[in-house]
Design a protein around this motif. Structure first.
Motif, PDB file in Angstrom:
ATOM      1  N   ASP A 245       0.862  -1.181   0.000  1.00  0.00           N
ATOM      2  CA  ASP A 245       0.000   0.000   0.000  1.00  0.00           C
ATOM      3  C   ASP A 245       0.898   1.230   0.000  1.00  0.00           C
ATOM      4  OD1 ASP A 245      -2.458  -1.515   0.324  1.00  0.00           O
ATOM      5  OD2 ASP A 245      -1.822  -1.848   2.391  1.00  0.00           O
ATOM      6  N   PHE A 246       0.345   2.389  -0.344  1.00  0.00           N
ATOM      7  CA  PHE A 246       1.204   3.566  -0.362  1.00  0.00           C
ATOM      8  C   PHE A 246       1.777   3.829   1.026  1.00  0.00           C
ATOM      9  CE2 PHE A 246       2.368   8.009  -0.109  1.00  0.00           C
ATOM     10  CZ  PHE A 246       3.104   8.169  -1.265  1.00  0.00           C
ATOM     11  N   PHE A 247       0.902   3.808   2.043  1.00  0.00           N
ATOM     12  CA  PHE A 247       1.349   3.931   3.424  1.00  0.00           C
ATOM     13  C   PHE A 247       1.394   2.542   4.055  1.00  0.00           C
ATOM     14  CE2 PHE A 247      -0.821   8.091   2.743  1.00  0.00           C
ATOM     15  CZ  PHE A 247       0.263   8.935   2.958  1.00  0.00           C
ATOM     16  N   SER A 248       2.396   2.294   4.852  1.00  0.00           N
ATOM     17  CA  SER A 248       2.551   0.953   5.423  1.00  0.00           C
ATOM     18  C   SER A 248       1.519   0.655   6.496  1.00  0.00           C
ATOM     19  CB  SER A 248       3.957   0.801   6.023  1.00  0.00           C
ATOM     20  OG  SER A 248       4.086   1.574   7.199  1.00  0.00           O
ATOM     21  N   PHE A 249       0.821   1.681   6.997  1.00  0.00           N
ATOM     22  CA  PHE A 249      -0.165   1.477   8.063  1.00  0.00           C
ATOM     23  C   PHE A 249      -1.572   1.253   7.530  1.00  0.00           C
ATOM     24  CE2 PHE A 249       0.440   6.075   7.452  1.00  0.00           C
ATOM     25  CZ  PHE A 249      -0.854   6.487   7.153  1.00  0.00           C
ATOM     26  N   GLU A 250      -1.777   1.369   6.237  1.00  0.00           N
ATOM     27  CA  GLU A 250      -3.124   1.275   5.672  1.00  0.00           C
ATOM     28  C   GLU A 250      -3.798  -0.054   5.995  1.00  0.00           C
ATOM     29  OE1 GLU A 250      -3.849   2.649   1.588  1.00  0.00           O
ATOM     30  OE2 GLU A 250      -1.820   3.472   1.607  1.00  0.00           O
ATOM     31  N   PHE A 251      -3.040  -1.147   5.938  1.00  0.00           N
ATOM     32  CA  PHE A 251      -3.628  -2.470   6.139  1.00  0.00           C
ATOM     33  C   PHE A 251      -4.260  -2.616   7.520  1.00  0.00           C
ATOM     34  CE2 PHE A 251      -0.005  -3.101   8.694  1.00  0.00           C
ATOM     35  CZ  PHE A 251      -0.128  -4.306   9.377  1.00  0.00           C
ATOM     36  N   ALA A 252      -3.791  -1.816   8.485  1.00  0.00           N
ATOM     37  CA  ALA A 252      -4.296  -1.919   9.852  1.00  0.00           C
ATOM     38  C   ALA A 252      -5.502  -1.015  10.097  1.00  0.00           C
ATOM     39  CB  ALA A 252      -3.187  -1.583  10.847  1.00  0.00           C
ATOM     40  N   GLY A 253      -5.810  -0.141   9.151  1.00  0.00           N
ATOM     41  CA  GLY A 253      -6.963   0.739   9.302  1.00  0.00           C
ATOM     42  C   GLY A 253      -6.794   1.805  10.366  1.00  0.00           C
ATOM     43  N   ILE A 254      -5.546   2.173  10.679  1.00  0.00           N
ATOM     44  CA  ILE A 254      -5.313   3.207  11.683  1.00  0.00           C
ATOM     45  C   ILE A 254      -5.104   4.561  11.007  1.00  0.00           C
ATOM     46  CG2 ILE A 254      -4.359   1.550  13.325  1.00  0.00           C
ATOM     47  CD1 ILE A 254      -1.550   2.634  12.642  1.00  0.00           C
ATOM     48  N   ASN A 255      -5.194   5.617  11.804  1.00  0.00           N
ATOM     49  CA  ASN A 255      -5.109   6.980  11.279  1.00  0.00           C
ATOM     50  C   ASN A 255      -4.123   7.778  12.132  1.00  0.00           C
ATOM     51  OD1 ASN A 255      -5.532   9.444  10.105  1.00  0.00           O
ATOM     52  ND2 ASN A 255      -7.743   9.468  10.365  1.00  0.00           N
ATOM     53  N   PRO A 256      -2.830   7.704  11.828  1.00  0.00           N
ATOM     54  CA  PRO A 256      -1.817   8.375  12.646  1.00  0.00           C
ATOM     55  C   PRO A 256      -2.016   9.888  12.683  1.00  0.00           C
ATOM     56  CG  PRO A 256      -0.824   6.867  11.065  1.00  0.00           C
ATOM     57  CD  PRO A 256      -2.250   6.998  10.681  1.00  0.00           C
ATOM     58  N   ASP A 257      -1.516  10.482  13.760  1.00  0.00           N
ATOM     59  CA  ASP A 257      -1.563  11.941  13.863  1.00  0.00           C
ATOM     60  C   ASP A 257      -0.520  12.587  12.967  1.00  0.00           C
ATOM     61  OD1 ASP A 257      -3.533  12.302  16.142  1.00  0.00           O
ATOM     62  OD2 ASP A 257      -2.090  10.925  17.036  1.00  0.00           O
ATOM     63  N   MET A 258       0.621  11.923  12.823  1.00  0.00           N
ATOM     64  CA  MET A 258       1.694  12.420  11.969  1.00  0.00           C
ATOM     65  C   MET A 258       2.306  11.257  11.204  1.00  0.00           C
ATOM     66  SD  MET A 258       3.878  15.057  14.361  1.00  0.00           S
ATOM     67  CE  MET A 258       3.100  16.185  15.515  1.00  0.00           C
ATOM     68  N   VAL A 259       2.820  11.565  10.020  1.00  0.00           N
ATOM     69  CA  VAL A 259       3.519  10.578   9.195  1.00  0.00           C
ATOM     70  C   VAL A 259       4.749  11.246   8.600  1.00  0.00           C
ATOM     71  CG1 VAL A 259       3.376   8.970   7.251  1.00  0.00           C
ATOM     72  CG2 VAL A 259       1.302   9.519   8.564  1.00  0.00           C
ATOM     73  N   THR A 260       5.906  10.610   8.761  1.00  0.00           N
ATOM     74  CA  THR A 260       7.113  11.121   8.115  1.00  0.00           C
ATOM     75  C   THR A 260       7.359  10.351   6.823  1.00  0.00           C
ATOM     76  OG1 THR A 260       8.559   9.613   9.375  1.00  0.00           O
ATOM     77  CG2 THR A 260       8.168  11.805  10.288  1.00  0.00           C
ATOM     78  N   LEU A 261       7.684  11.077   5.767  1.00  0.00           N
ATOM     79  CA  LEU A 261       7.986  10.489   4.458  1.00  0.00           C
ATOM     80  C   LEU A 261       9.273  11.084   3.913  1.00  0.00           C
ATOM     81  CD1 LEU A 261       4.532  10.536   2.604  1.00  0.00           C
ATOM     82  CD2 LEU A 261       5.731   8.502   3.411  1.00  0.00           C
ATOM     83  N   SER A 262      10.079  10.251   3.293  1.00  0.00           N
ATOM     84  CA  SER A 262      11.267  10.714   2.590  1.00  0.00           C
ATOM     85  C   SER A 262      11.630   9.636   1.581  1.00  0.00           C
ATOM     86  CB  SER A 262      12.407  11.007   3.569  1.00  0.00           C
ATOM     87  OG  SER A 262      13.496  11.607   2.893  1.00  0.00           O
ATOM     88  N   LYS A 263      12.919   9.430   1.337  1.00  0.00           N
ATOM     89  CA  LYS A 263      13.393   8.427   0.391  1.00  0.00           C
ATOM     90  C   LYS A 263      12.592   8.486  -0.911  1.00  0.00           C
ATOM     91  CE  LYS A 263      15.607   5.424   3.788  1.00  0.00           C
ATOM     92  NZ  LYS A 263      17.004   5.731   3.444  1.00  0.00           N
TER      93      LYS A 263
END
Length: 426
Positions: A245-263
């Motif tokens: 998935d684009f975000f690695s947390f999507e499969f768990a159905g959670i909604n983080p307050d913050m997400v760091t992206l780079s690379k």
């Protein structure tokens, strides 16, 4: 290689693992000065999810430069930034029903982490941060304080201020480590101050490809909500499609307050961003700044990669299809030597680890032997005991299988050599 030995600092790392001079690259192939091709299962530590010199990205960058597009603009408004923001919102945020503000930090992952920690402390008025065993979040001082991996920690320079470590999922085997965490939060005399935030990777890359389960992540989110703690997901290495998935947390159905992206968010160019829920946007103008916050060339590259690969779920399906090939092949190798070695294969998407648990020294040798087979794989884990597989997401099936065959040859050669050496001792 003498020029590098004479002039470059001893801090150089990957050049020691892969001692050749690379000249060009395309897709999942790196080519050295002698014209030798290497299959790349490292992908710039997850920076090159779309491969080396992706034709769509290269074309867009060349056209942008030929048209005298803005290269450096501080945080001023540019067409490149506008188009990136529009594309990220339409292709990533809206389809996932996510509402985040976007902050452009300095150009590397640790800059995004530092920004997240600073903002969390600002918003909550609390300084403690909870991090997890074997986690890795960067090597600047604030990020290093929440990095558990002892490969990067040293008493002479590590900051121990305002960071508390808790056990990651699976750290104690079958024990629910979040029950342990909850006890510390519930007991006012535990010595653990109520944190401003919790920071973690859903798949610990540098820590050894340790994978958090869906249930564990959901329970962690519930604890954060119960105790008014911000949840920060570090998706720098395993985001941008690496997990499937684009975000690695999507499969768990959670909604983080913050997400760091780079690379890979920069399409192979330096860029880092922090996503956070709108009510957390409590900065004063210019309160957190930097000269290279927002790389216009990376905006161009990222926009093209998002348009090219995230208009639908085709890339997600492809990653999950290739995951099965990767996992099955690694498990086949592990099965071949199960009588002599305890080998564990673990991961998610196209982030996998191969650990010989009863001989941690073998991973480094396997990386070296793989290089002799013209395959680039690195190691990870607190002792460098895990061989890490991060091939480009766009690698074709045939090349993926060829790379795995080369890894199998490396395993076979190393184990035969080890057995011969043992015989020679008697």
């Amino acid at each position: 290689m003498r020029i590098f030995e004479n002039l470059e600092s001893e801090v150089r790392g990957y050049i020691r693992s892969f001692p050749t001079i690379f000249k060009k690259a395309k897709g999942a192939i790196l080519t050295d000065e002698q014209g030798v091709d290497y299959i790349d299962f490292f992908a710039g530590a997850g920076t090159l999810n779309y491969g080396h010199n992706n034709e769509h990205i290269s074309k867009a960058l060349i056209e942008y430069l030929q048209e005298d597009g803005i290269v450096h603009g501080l945080d001023m408004a540019t067409v490149a930034k506008k188009e990136f923001l529009q594309t990220f919102e339409s292709h990533i945020l809206k389809p996932r029903n996510l509402e985040y503000k976007i902050q452009f930090t300095g150009p590397t992952g640790t800059n995004a982490v530092e920004t997240a920690l600073k903002l969390a402390r600002l918003v909550k008025g609390r300084s403690n941060i909870i991090a997890f065993t074997n986690g890795y979040h960067g090597l600047s001082q604030g990020s290093l304080a929440v990095t558990g991996n002892n490969e990067y920690r040293d008493e002479s320079y590590i900051s121990r201020t305002n960071a508390t470590f808790m056990p990651f999922d699976g750290y104690f085997g079958d024990m629910n480590t979040l029950s342990y965490f909850r006890k510390f939060l519930s007991d006012g005399s535990s010595g653990v101050d109520l944190p401003a935030a919790v920071i973690l990777e859903t798949i610990q890359g540098e820590g050894g490809i340790n994978v958090a389960s869906k249930e564990w992540l959901q329970e962690l989110e519930a604890i954060c909500r119960e105790f008014d703690i911000l949840l920060i997901i570090d998706d720098i290495q395993v985001g941008n499609g690496r997990s499937g998935d684009f975000f690695s947390f999507e499969f768990a159905g959670i909604n983080p307050d913050m997400v760091t992206l780079s690379k890979s968010i920069g399409g192979g160019l330096p860029m880092a961003i922090l996503l956070f829920k709108p009510h957390l946007d409590q900065w004063k103008p210019g309160e957190h700044t930097g000269t290279f916050r927002g790389n216009n060339l990376a905006f161009v590259a990222s926009k093209v990669s998002l348009e090219q690969y995230w208009q639908n779920d085709n890339i997600s399906k492809a990653v999950k299809y290739k995951e099965k090939i990767l996992k099955d092949y690694l498990e086949k190798i592990a099965s071949k030597y199960k009588d002599d070695y305890e080998i564990e294969v673990r991961g998610r998407g196209l982030a996998y680890g191969f650990e010989i648990k009863n001989d941690s020294s073998m991973a480094s040798d396997l990386s070296s032997y793989s290089f002799q087979e013209q395959l680039i794989v690195e190691t990870c884990g607190s002792l460098g005991q895990v061989v890490k597989f991060l091939p480009p997401l766009l690698i074709d099936e045939e090349l993926l299988l060829e790379g795995l065959k080369r890894f199998e040859k490396a395993v076979d050669k190393l184990i035969v050599e080890r057995k011969n050496n043992l015989k020679g001792e008697f």
